[in-house]
Design a protein around this motif. Structure first.
Motif, PDB file in Angstrom:
ATOM      1  N   TYR A  89       0.590   5.347  -2.009  1.00 21.75           N
ATOM      2  CA  TYR A  89       0.922   6.696  -1.524  1.00 21.75           C
ATOM      3  C   TYR A  89       2.054   7.289  -2.353  1.00 21.75           C
ATOM      4  CZ  TYR A  89      -2.181   5.906   2.377  1.00 21.75           C
ATOM      5  OH  TYR A  89      -3.304   5.671   3.124  1.00 21.75           O
ATOM      6  N   ARG A  90       3.028   6.439  -2.687  1.00 15.99           N
ATOM      7  CA  ARG A  90       4.132   6.911  -3.516  1.00 15.99           C
ATOM      8  C   ARG A  90       3.627   7.304  -4.912  1.00 15.99           C
ATOM      9  NH1 ARG A  90       9.560   5.137  -1.878  1.00 15.99           N
ATOM     10  NH2 ARG A  90       9.395   4.361   0.252  1.00 15.99           N
ATOM     11  N   ARG A 146      11.067   9.994   9.371  1.00 20.89           N
ATOM     12  CA  ARG A 146       9.886   9.349   8.787  1.00 20.89           C
ATOM     13  C   ARG A 146       9.079   8.612   9.853  1.00 20.89           C
ATOM     14  NH1 ARG A 146       9.367   6.009   3.714  1.00 20.89           N
ATOM     15  NH2 ARG A 146      11.273   6.918   2.938  1.00 20.89           N
ATOM     16  N   GLY A 193       1.613  -2.046   5.154  1.00 20.02           N
ATOM     17  CA  GLY A 193       1.473  -0.592   5.211  1.00 20.02           C
ATOM     18  C   GLY A 193       1.727  -0.079   6.605  1.00 20.02           C
ATOM     19  N   ARG A 194       0.960   0.945   6.989  1.00 20.60           N
ATOM     20  CA  ARG A 194       1.125   1.543   8.319  1.00 20.60           C
ATOM     21  C   ARG A 194      -0.139   1.412   9.165  1.00 20.60           C
ATOM     22  NH1 ARG A 194       4.968   2.115   5.560  1.00 20.60           N
ATOM     23  NH2 ARG A 194       6.719   3.561   5.753  1.00 20.60           N
ATOM     24  N   ASP A 195      -1.292   1.351   8.493  1.00 15.80           N
ATOM     25  CA  ASP A 195      -2.580   1.385   9.211  1.00 15.80           C
ATOM     26  C   ASP A 195      -3.515   0.282   8.721  1.00 15.80           C
ATOM     27  OD1 ASP A 195      -2.933   2.346   6.635  1.00 15.80           O
ATOM     28  OD2 ASP A 195      -4.525   3.728   7.211  1.00 15.80           O
ATOM     29  N   ILE A 196      -2.944  -0.814   8.232  1.00 17.67           N
ATOM     30  CA  ILE A 196      -3.804  -1.859   7.645  1.00 17.67           C
ATOM     31  C   ILE A 196      -4.591  -2.561   8.759  1.00 17.67           C
ATOM     32  CG2 ILE A 196      -3.895  -3.867   6.101  1.00 17.67           C
ATOM     33  CD1 ILE A 196      -2.743  -1.217   4.878  1.00 17.67           C
ATOM     34  N   THR A 231       0.826  -1.226   0.000  1.00 20.03           N
ATOM     35  CA  THR A 231       0.000   0.000   0.000  1.00 20.03           C
ATOM     36  C   THR A 231       0.852   1.263   0.000  1.00 20.03           C
ATOM     37  OG1 THR A 231      -0.197   0.089   2.419  1.00 20.03           O
ATOM     38  CG2 THR A 231      -1.891  -1.146   1.217  1.00 20.03           C
ATOM     39  N   GLY A 232       2.104   1.159   0.475  1.00 15.20           N
ATOM     40  CA  GLY A 232       2.995   2.322   0.418  1.00 15.20           C
ATOM     41  C   GLY A 232       3.165   2.791  -1.026  1.00 15.20           C
ATOM     42  N   ARG A 286       1.185  11.504  13.185  1.00 16.13           N
ATOM     43  CA  ARG A 286       0.130  12.229  12.463  1.00 16.13           C
ATOM     44  C   ARG A 286      -1.222  11.954  13.129  1.00 16.13           C
ATOM     45  NH1 ARG A 286       1.025   8.207   7.590  1.00 16.13           N
ATOM     46  NH2 ARG A 286      -0.298   6.526   8.312  1.00 16.13           N
ATOM     47  N   SER A 334       0.873  11.766   3.206  1.00 19.20           N
ATOM     48  CA  SER A 334       0.003  10.697   3.730  1.00 19.20           C
ATOM     49  C   SER A 334      -0.638  11.110   5.056  1.00 19.20           C
ATOM     50  CB  SER A 334       0.788   9.395   3.897  1.00 19.20           C
ATOM     51  OG  SER A 334       1.758   9.545   4.913  1.00 19.20           O
ATOM     52  N   ASP A 382       5.261   9.436  10.611  1.00 16.96           N
ATOM     53  CA  ASP A 382       4.244   8.399  10.372  1.00 16.96           C
ATOM     54  C   ASP A 382       3.493   8.040  11.656  1.00 16.96           C
ATOM     55  OD1 ASP A 382       5.085   8.357   7.762  1.00 16.96           O
ATOM     56  OD2 ASP A 382       6.092   6.413   7.859  1.00 16.96           O
ATOM     57  N   SER A 389       5.417  10.278   2.540  1.00 21.89           N
ATOM     58  CA  SER A 389       5.273  10.293   4.000  1.00 21.89           C
ATOM     59  C   SER A 389       4.608  11.597   4.449  1.00 21.89           C
ATOM     60  CB  SER A 389       6.648  10.128   4.650  1.00 21.89           C
ATOM     61  OG  SER A 389       6.566  10.325   6.034  1.00 21.89           O
ATOM     62  N   ARG A 413      -5.618  10.271   2.380  1.00 19.43           N
ATOM     63  CA  ARG A 413      -5.971   8.990   3.000  1.00 19.43           C
ATOM     64  C   ARG A 413      -7.344   8.511   2.525  1.00 19.43           C
ATOM     65  NH1 ARG A 413      -1.807   7.742   5.824  1.00 19.43           N
ATOM     66  NH2 ARG A 413      -2.636   5.663   6.031  1.00 19.43           N
TER      67      ARG A 413
HETATM   68  O1   DC Z   1       6.043   1.771   2.935  1.00 16.45           O
HETATM   69  P1   DC Z   1       6.542   2.935   2.135  1.00 16.45           P
HETATM   70  O2   DC Z   1       7.842   3.507   2.647  1.00 16.45           O
HETATM   71  O3   DC Z   1       6.580   2.651   0.661  1.00 16.45           O
HETATM   72  O4   DC Z   1       5.425   4.103   2.329  1.00 16.45           O
HETATM   73  C1   DC Z   1       5.630   5.414   1.909  1.00 16.45           C
HETATM   74  C2   DC Z   1       4.856   6.363   2.817  1.00 16.45           C
HETATM   75  O5   DC Z   1       3.451   6.170   2.633  1.00 16.45           O
HETATM   76  C3   DC Z   1       5.092   6.148   4.301  1.00 16.45           C
HETATM   77  O6   DC Z   1       6.125   6.966   4.815  1.00 16.45           O
HETATM   78  C4   DC Z   1       3.784   6.494   4.945  1.00 16.45           C
HETATM   79  C5   DC Z   1       2.765   6.303   3.868  1.00 16.45           C
HETATM   80  N1   DC Z   1       1.910   5.126   4.078  1.00 16.45           N
HETATM   81  C6   DC Z   1       0.817   5.289   4.885  1.00 16.45           C
HETATM   82  O7   DC Z   1       0.629   6.370   5.440  1.00 16.45           O
HETATM   83  N2   DC Z   1      -0.063   4.266   5.065  1.00 16.45           N
HETATM   84  C7   DC Z   1       0.151   3.083   4.480  1.00 16.45           C
HETATM   85  N3   DC Z   1      -0.736   2.091   4.657  1.00 16.45           N
HETATM   86  C8   DC Z   1       1.294   2.885   3.674  1.00 16.45           C
HETATM   87  C9   DC Z   1       2.167   3.931   3.502  1.00 16.45           C
END
Ligand code: DC
Length: 223
Positions: free
Chosen positions: A37-38, A178, A127-130, A33-34, A185, A101, A182, A98, A107
């Motif tokens: 966002y990228r 980062r 990801g970060r919030d899955i 999922t990153g 936020r 996001s 992350d 980052s 989002r």
């Molecule tokens: O995993 P990554 O480094 O490719 O992700 C890039 C940015 O995207 C990361 O710094 C925060 C954001 N991100 C997010 O907020 N939620 C996610 N589920 C995945 C990534």
């Protein structure tokens, strides 16, 4: 609905390597999922959007269509139909991803895309919030982490292997910045879900982490 495995954690913890291997073993689809966002960050850069201008960002989000595709099993990101996968790993793209996001408009735009993918297929999504937000009902939730030093060293070695220039101290500082952004936020910050299993990969090999996750899936049952 498909079976869902959620793997969250900070940058450089090894999520994508691990998630890909778990998906391969279980014959699930791996979703990074990153990369979504990228992909949106690439769009903002291409359009020359000022990231502090919310109106411009909102308009740019409306104009962007981000799709996932798979080529020989490898995830590709399409931005308005164009394959931009080769641009996603640039440092400036990761840093902008980052920063943006943290914004609600970004989002919201990507939440639906992620849920739709997980509706149709068995997925390992990282990801970060899955586990906390995107797939709160996931059958298995993992919070994968590693020390800042380990993560910086891994990234450094990866860049050197790719023949690129790398500065270990700068990488470490970027990772710290980062992590802070992350996890601090307001909307959907990076944090361990209450029902997630914590795995620290600093002293574990890749096969050991993969095995642990497969075991979690077996213990959780389901199809
Ligand atoms: O995993 P990554 O480094 O490719 O992700 C890039 C940015 O995207 C990361 O710094 C925060 C954001 N991100 C997010 O907020 N939620 C996610 N589920 C995945 C990534």
């Amino acid at each position: 609905m498909g079976y869902q495995i959620a793997i969250d954690g900070p940058a450089g913890a090894g999520k994508s390597t691990i998630a890909k291997l778990v998906a391969e073993k279980l014959d699930f689809v791996y979703v990074d999922t990153g990369a979504l966002y990228r992909g949106l960050a690439v769009h903002f850069l291409k359009e020359g959007i000022d990231e502090t201008d919310e109106t411009a960002l909102t308009k740019a989000c409306e104009k962007a269509r981000i799709d996932l595709a798979y080529e020989n099993g490898i995830q590709q990101i399409l931005l308005n139909g164009e394959n931009i996968t080769s641009l996603l790993r640039e440092e400036r793209v990761g840093n902008l991803a980052s920063r943006v996001s943290a914004l609600q408009v970004v989002r919201e735009k990507l939440l639906q895309t992620q849920r739709e993918i997980a509706q149709k297929k068995d997925v390992v999504m990282d990801g970060r919030d899955i586990g906390t937000c995107v797939l709160p009902e996931a059958g298995v939730k993992i919070f994968l982490t590693a020390s800042v030093e380990t993560r910086a060293q891994r990234r450094y070695e990866q860049l050197i292997r790719e023949g690129k220039q790398a500065d270990l101290k700068k990488i470490e500082a970027d990772i710290q910045e980062r992590d802070h952004r992350d996890s601090h936020r307001e909307i959907a910050p990076l944090k361990q879900a209450k029902d997630a299993v914590l795995l620290d990969s600093s002293d574990l090999t890749i096969p050991q982490v993969v095995e642990r996750i497969i075991r979690e899936k077996e213990n959780a049952g389901g199809n």
